[in-house]
Write an enzyme that holds these catalytic residues in place. Structure first.
Site, PDB file in Angstrom:
ATOM      1  N   ASN A  15     -17.365  -9.084   5.448  1.00  0.00           N
ATOM      2  CA  ASN A  15     -18.549  -8.457   5.864  1.00  0.00           C
ATOM      3  C   ASN A  15     -18.201  -8.803   7.883  1.00  0.00           C
ATOM      4  OD1 ASN A  15     -18.402  -7.089   3.323  1.00  0.00           O
ATOM      5  ND2 ASN A  15     -20.015  -7.611   3.328  1.00  0.00           N
ATOM      6  N   HIS A  23     -13.750 -11.453   8.908  1.00  0.00           N
ATOM      7  CA  HIS A  23     -12.993 -10.550   9.257  1.00  0.00           C
ATOM      8  C   HIS A  23     -14.931 -10.220  10.630  1.00  0.00           C
ATOM      9  CE1 HIS A  23     -11.426  -8.643   5.389  1.00  0.00           C
ATOM     10  NE2 HIS A  23     -10.454 -10.033   6.653  1.00  0.00           N
ATOM     11  N   PRO A  81     -21.884   2.686   3.443  1.00  0.00           N
ATOM     12  CA  PRO A  81     -20.696   2.508   2.855  1.00  0.00           C
ATOM     13  C   PRO A  81     -19.149   1.751   2.710  1.00  0.00           C
ATOM     14  CG  PRO A  81     -20.650   4.326   4.619  1.00  0.00           C
ATOM     15  CD  PRO A  81     -21.479   3.101   5.363  1.00  0.00           C
ATOM     16  N   ASP A  82     -19.307   1.158   1.726  1.00  0.00           N
ATOM     17  CA  ASP A  82     -18.208   0.363   1.334  1.00  0.00           C
ATOM     18  C   ASP A  82     -17.023   0.815   1.487  1.00  0.00           C
ATOM     19  OD1 ASP A  82     -17.659   0.570  -2.010  1.00  0.00           O
ATOM     20  OD2 ASP A  82     -17.084   1.660  -0.663  1.00  0.00           O
ATOM     21  N   PHE A  83     -15.221   0.080   1.728  1.00  0.00           N
ATOM     22  CA  PHE A  83     -15.109   1.236   2.159  1.00  0.00           C
ATOM     23  C   PHE A  83     -13.460   1.723   1.279  1.00  0.00           C
ATOM     24  CE2 PHE A  83     -14.194  -0.897   6.622  1.00  0.00           C
ATOM     25  CZ  PHE A  83     -14.946  -2.038   6.166  1.00  0.00           C
ATOM     26  N   ARG A  84     -13.717   1.377  -0.234  1.00  0.00           N
ATOM     27  CA  ARG A  84     -12.828   1.686  -0.851  1.00  0.00           C
ATOM     28  C   ARG A  84     -13.132   2.519  -2.262  1.00  0.00           C
ATOM     29  NH1 ARG A  84     -10.184  -2.264   1.433  1.00  0.00           N
ATOM     30  NH2 ARG A  84      -8.966  -1.815   2.770  1.00  0.00           N
ATOM     31  N   ASP A 129     -21.513  -6.940   8.865  1.00  0.00           N
ATOM     32  CA  ASP A 129     -22.894  -6.689   9.127  1.00  0.00           C
ATOM     33  C   ASP A 129     -23.476  -8.219   9.049  1.00  0.00           C
ATOM     34  OD1 ASP A 129     -22.626  -5.670   5.660  1.00  0.00           O
ATOM     35  OD2 ASP A 129     -23.830  -7.581   6.386  1.00  0.00           O
TER      36      ASP A 129
END
Ligand code: APR
Length: 248
Positions: A108, A125, A35-38, A110
């Site tokens: 990302n 990040h 899932p993304d964040f927003r 991942d």
């Protein structure tokens, strides 16, 4: 700005360049099940005791490590360990092999770009796949962290943390410098799968100096007029088309 509907036009721009840089966000991994964040089904729209910006902050990690790890393992690590690279990750690795793509700059945490075979990756990040003891710096695997009870503890007794940039923390200077340099020198900059609301990362695309700034995103982003081209849809649709053209 030219709002592009058909993916062949974007594909032509990308395949006719010898210096493409890709700037991506969580939207690139949604097609791999992370899932993304927003987005409406993203992490920030699920119900938690605290907002995710709080739970993914350095202060929260320091004061509430048990609660941090409960959220982080459940919502970040588990989806990652059940994911595979998708067409976007695979196409970017192919474009790099062909000498078309010079770098992936990603927000990302991942490992999907790595697993797809990309070599020049600047993870702004950090990465959940790099973990270390705060006290003695000993390194640990993501599996060790995920399988630990509550808070992962090092042999020396120190707390183990992921090598990710938490809110309130600085980005890595060398990664930032290399990212900005790649963007500055690029002929084509593709910005994909990101809401462009988190700084300083979102500001790095302003270093682009060319006239082929391409947005590939499901939804609109701030300051859209700065883009020369925009495709509103799934990144996978564009990159599946690129893969088809590369293999034809
Ligand atoms: N194809 C294209 N765009 C997509 C897709 C897809 N398959 N799926 C989602 N999107 C778009 C969404 O519409 C949204 O605009 O990707 C964007 C994802 O935005 P965010 O969820 O805000 O993710 P991101 O921009 O990477 O967030 C930046 O915020 O919480 C911090 O550190 C975290 O790195 C993250 C930063």
């Amino acid at each position: 700005m030219n709002k592009i509907k058909n993916v062949d036009e974007i594909t032509d721009i990308i395949l006719n360049s010898e210096n493409v840089v890709f700037f991506g966000g969580a939207g690139i991994s949604t097609e791999s099940g992370i899932p993304d964040f927003r987005s409406v089904d993203g992490l920030y729209n699920m119900q938690y005791k605290f907002p995710p910006e709080v739970m993914l902050s350095a202060t929260f990690f320091k004061n509430e490590p048990k609660e941090f790890y409960r959220f982080y393992k459940d919502k970040c690590l588990k989806p990652m360990l059940n994911s595979e690279p998708n067409a976007t990750h695979i196409a970017l690795a192919e474009l790099e092999k062909k000498g078309i793509l010079k770098a992936v700059v990603t927000q990302n945490i991942d490992d999907l770009h790595y697993r797809a075979g990309s070599k020049i990756i600047y993870d702004l990040h950090g990465s959940s796949f790099r973990n270390y003891c705060i006290k003695c710096k000993k390194e640990y695997s993501i599996e060790y962290v995920l399988n630990s009870k509550d808070v992962p503890i090092c042999d020396c007794g120190g707390i183990i943390r992921p090598d990710i940039v938490l809110y309130e923390e600085r980005l890595n200077d060398e990664t930032v410098e290399k990212s900005i340099n790649a963007i500055k020198c690029s002929d084509v900059l593709i910005v994909a799968g990101t809401s462009l609301v988190v700084y300083p990362a979102a500001g790095f695309i302003n270093y682009y100096q060319g006239n082929k700034l391409i947005l590939i995103n499901k939804t609109e982003v701030p300051n859209e007029d700065r883009f020369n081209y925009a495709y509103y849809g799934k990144a996978g649709d564009v990159f599946k088309n690129i893969l088809n053209r590369l293999s034809s």
